[in-house]
Scaffold this motif. Structure first.
Motif, mmCIF file in Angstrom:
data_model
loop_
_atom_site.group_PDB
_atom_site.id
_atom_site.type_symbol
_atom_site.label_atom_id
_atom_site.label_comp_id
_atom_site.label_asym_id
_atom_site.label_seq_id
_atom_site.Cartn_x
_atom_site.Cartn_y
_atom_site.Cartn_z
ATOM 1 N N MET A 67 0.839 -1.215 0.000
ATOM 2 C CA MET A 67 0.000 0.000 0.000
ATOM 3 C C MET A 67 0.866 1.255 0.000
ATOM 4 S SD MET A 67 -3.444 -0.817 2.189
ATOM 5 C CE MET A 67 -2.686 -1.271 3.726
ATOM 6 N N ARG A 68 2.001 1.170 0.722
ATOM 7 C CA ARG A 68 2.903 2.329 0.735
ATOM 8 C C ARG A 68 3.479 2.569 -0.661
ATOM 9 N NH1 ARG A 68 5.707 0.977 4.925
ATOM 10 N NH2 ARG A 68 7.318 -0.089 3.766
ATOM 11 N N GLU A 69 3.868 1.493 -1.326
ATOM 12 C CA GLU A 69 4.386 1.651 -2.691
ATOM 13 C C GLU A 69 3.340 2.243 -3.607
ATOM 14 O OE1 GLU A 69 6.169 -2.033 -4.088
ATOM 15 O OE2 GLU A 69 7.374 -2.154 -2.262
ATOM 16 N N ARG A 107 3.709 5.583 -5.761
ATOM 17 C CA ARG A 107 3.493 5.573 -7.212
ATOM 18 C C ARG A 107 2.560 6.732 -7.603
ATOM 19 N NH1 ARG A 107 3.999 0.922 -9.536
ATOM 20 N NH2 ARG A 107 3.080 -0.157 -7.755
ATOM 21 N N THR A 108 1.502 6.906 -6.786
ATOM 22 C CA THR A 108 0.532 7.971 -7.050
ATOM 23 C C THR A 108 1.170 9.353 -6.889
ATOM 24 O OG1 THR A 108 -1.219 6.518 -6.256
ATOM 25 C CG2 THR A 108 -1.735 8.871 -6.362
ATOM 26 N N VAL A 109 1.933 9.521 -5.821
ATOM 27 C CA VAL A 109 2.584 10.815 -5.593
ATOM 28 C C VAL A 109 3.549 11.131 -6.743
ATOM 29 C CG1 VAL A 109 4.257 12.046 -4.145
ATOM 30 C CG2 VAL A 109 2.379 10.791 -3.072
ATOM 31 N N ALA A 110 4.364 10.131 -7.132
ATOM 32 C CA ALA A 110 5.335 10.358 -8.210
ATOM 33 C C ALA A 110 4.618 10.756 -9.496
ATOM 34 C CB ALA A 110 6.171 9.090 -8.431
ATOM 35 N N ARG A 111 3.529 10.051 -9.770
ATOM 36 C CA ARG A 111 2.770 10.357 -10.992
ATOM 37 C C ARG A 111 2.234 11.788 -10.950
ATOM 38 N NH1 ARG A 111 -0.889 5.564 -11.604
ATOM 39 N NH2 ARG A 111 0.919 4.401 -12.349
ATOM 40 N N SER A 112 1.781 12.202 -9.767
ATOM 41 C CA SER A 112 1.236 13.565 -9.646
ATOM 42 C C SER A 112 2.335 14.610 -9.826
ATOM 43 C CB SER A 112 0.553 13.740 -8.286
ATOM 44 O OG SER A 112 1.530 13.919 -7.280
ATOM 45 N N CYS A 113 3.597 14.180 -9.733
ATOM 46 C CA CYS A 113 4.729 15.083 -9.952
ATOM 47 C C CYS A 113 5.315 14.871 -11.349
ATOM 48 C CB CYS A 113 5.805 14.852 -8.904
ATOM 49 S SG CYS A 113 5.297 15.291 -7.237
ATOM 50 N N GLY A 114 4.605 14.132 -12.179
ATOM 51 C CA GLY A 114 5.028 13.947 -13.565
ATOM 52 C C GLY A 114 6.025 12.828 -13.785
ATOM 53 N N ALA A 149 12.147 1.453 -4.306
ATOM 54 C CA ALA A 149 13.284 2.164 -3.712
ATOM 55 C C ALA A 149 12.829 3.458 -3.030
ATOM 56 C CB ALA A 149 14.331 2.459 -4.789
ATOM 57 N N LEU A 150 11.968 4.194 -3.712
ATOM 58 C CA LEU A 150 11.458 5.445 -3.150
ATOM 59 C C LEU A 150 10.662 5.178 -1.871
ATOM 60 C CD1 LEU A 150 10.658 8.463 -3.205
ATOM 61 C CD2 LEU A 150 8.952 7.904 -4.960
ATOM 62 N N SER A 151 9.796 4.184 -1.936
ATOM 63 C CA SER A 151 8.946 3.845 -0.798
ATOM 64 C C SER A 151 9.789 3.365 0.391
ATOM 65 C CB SER A 151 7.947 2.764 -1.223
ATOM 66 O OG SER A 151 7.201 2.327 -0.117
ATOM 67 N N ASN A 152 10.807 2.539 0.112
ATOM 68 C CA ASN A 152 11.680 2.053 1.187
ATOM 69 C C ASN A 152 12.498 3.184 1.807
ATOM 70 O OD1 ASN A 152 10.763 -0.525 0.833
ATOM 71 N ND2 ASN A 152 12.536 -1.235 -0.341
ATOM 72 N N ARG A 153 12.936 4.093 0.949
ATOM 73 C CA ARG A 153 13.697 5.239 1.455
ATOM 74 C C ARG A 153 12.821 6.085 2.382
ATOM 75 N NH1 ARG A 153 17.701 7.259 3.832
ATOM 76 N NH2 ARG A 153 18.036 9.483 3.492
ATOM 77 N N TYR A 154 11.588 6.328 1.947
ATOM 78 C CA TYR A 154 10.641 7.088 2.778
ATOM 79 C C TYR A 154 10.465 6.399 4.140
ATOM 80 C CZ TYR A 154 6.255 8.465 4.836
ATOM 81 O OH TYR A 154 5.302 8.847 5.746
#
Ligand SMILES: [Mg+2]
Length: 252
Positions: free
Chosen positions: A72-74, A78-85, A95-100
């Motif tokens: 669910m975190r991933e 994914r949604t946040v990244a998409r909203s940032c293009g 990787a992004l989700s694990n870093r967060y």
């Protein structure tokens, strides 16, 4: 032993965003991760933070097997990244989700005043935590806060098989603390889960409204906007507990 005056018997507390500062930990972690991933700077930190919290507090996807919290975190990232293009592949999202997640753990904190409030209340009433989440995660938060010894019952939705605002989880807390609903008070930040949920089983509620949100309905519920200073917050909580026993016909 008899009745000790009008002393309240039990105080129930929510954990996330009432004692453990999930929201501001989340904001701090997003700010760090945003500094590391340039595409996230397409949007202001508070906008991403609010969107992230909205997704977190929303209903989980209802298709297929229940997703893990990592999945669910991933999905949120994914949604946040998409909203940032940025259209990230599965490995990049992971990787992004694990870093967060790692940064989040490094930035954990208590709600200001909450730990001292709990310690003060522990001298006057039995204490229960009533929380929706996974057992391991909530136990770890309590250890992090150093409050395991102060809590008489840790009541977690995953273990109970019912989540706030369902009555079953509140009944389980009352059973474990051996108190009647009119001898208890529930404090929490969620109007639906904590205030409406507790009142539905006859427990007096106190709304913890630190962000000054508008009241979703006009019911008469005492409100705390801060736990600082903790002595004042404790007095308000204990007064509400006394009032609740008076109304229920408790005698001095
Ligand atoms: Mg909460």
């Amino acid at each position: 032993v008899g009745d000790v005056g009008l002393a309240p018997r039990a105080v129930l507390l929510d954990l996330d965003d009432t004692i453990f500062d999930h929201s501001l930990t989340c904001r701090a972690a997003i700010e760090v991760v945003r500094g590391e991933y340039p595409f996230l700077r397409q949007r202001p930190v508070d906008e991403i933070w609010w969107e992230y919290l909205t997704m977190l507090n929303g209903p989980p996807p209802s298709t297929g097997v229940p997703p893990t919290s990592a999945a669910m975190r991933e999905e949120r990232w994914r949604t946040v990244a998409r909203s940032c293009g940025a259209d990230l592949g599965p490995d990049e999202v992971r990787a992004l989700s694990n870093r967060y997640r790692a940064v989040y753990l490094d930035h954990r904190r208590a709600v200001p005043g909450a730990v001292e409030l709990v310690r003060r209340l522990a001298g006057s009433a039995r204490l229960g935590i009533v929380t929706n989440n996974e057992v391991a995660e909530q136990e770890e938060k309590l250890r992090f806060l150093g409050l395991e010894g102060a809590i008489d019952a840790l009541v977690i939705s995953e273990a109970v098989g019912a989540s706030k605002p369902e009555p079953a989880i509140f009944h389980e807390a009352l059973r474990r603390l051996e108190v009647a609903p009119e001898s208890a008070v529930m404090i929490g930040d969620s109007w639906t889960n904590d205030v409406v949920g507790a009142e539905a089983v006859g427990i007096r509620a106190i709304w913890f409204n630190r962000f000054g949100l508008p009241r979703p309905d006009p019911r008469a519920v005492p409100e705390l906007r801060s736990f600082v200073p903790p002595a004042e917050a404790a007095a308000l909580v204990l007064d509400a507990a006394r009032a609740s026993r008076n109304e229920a016909g408790a005698r001095p």
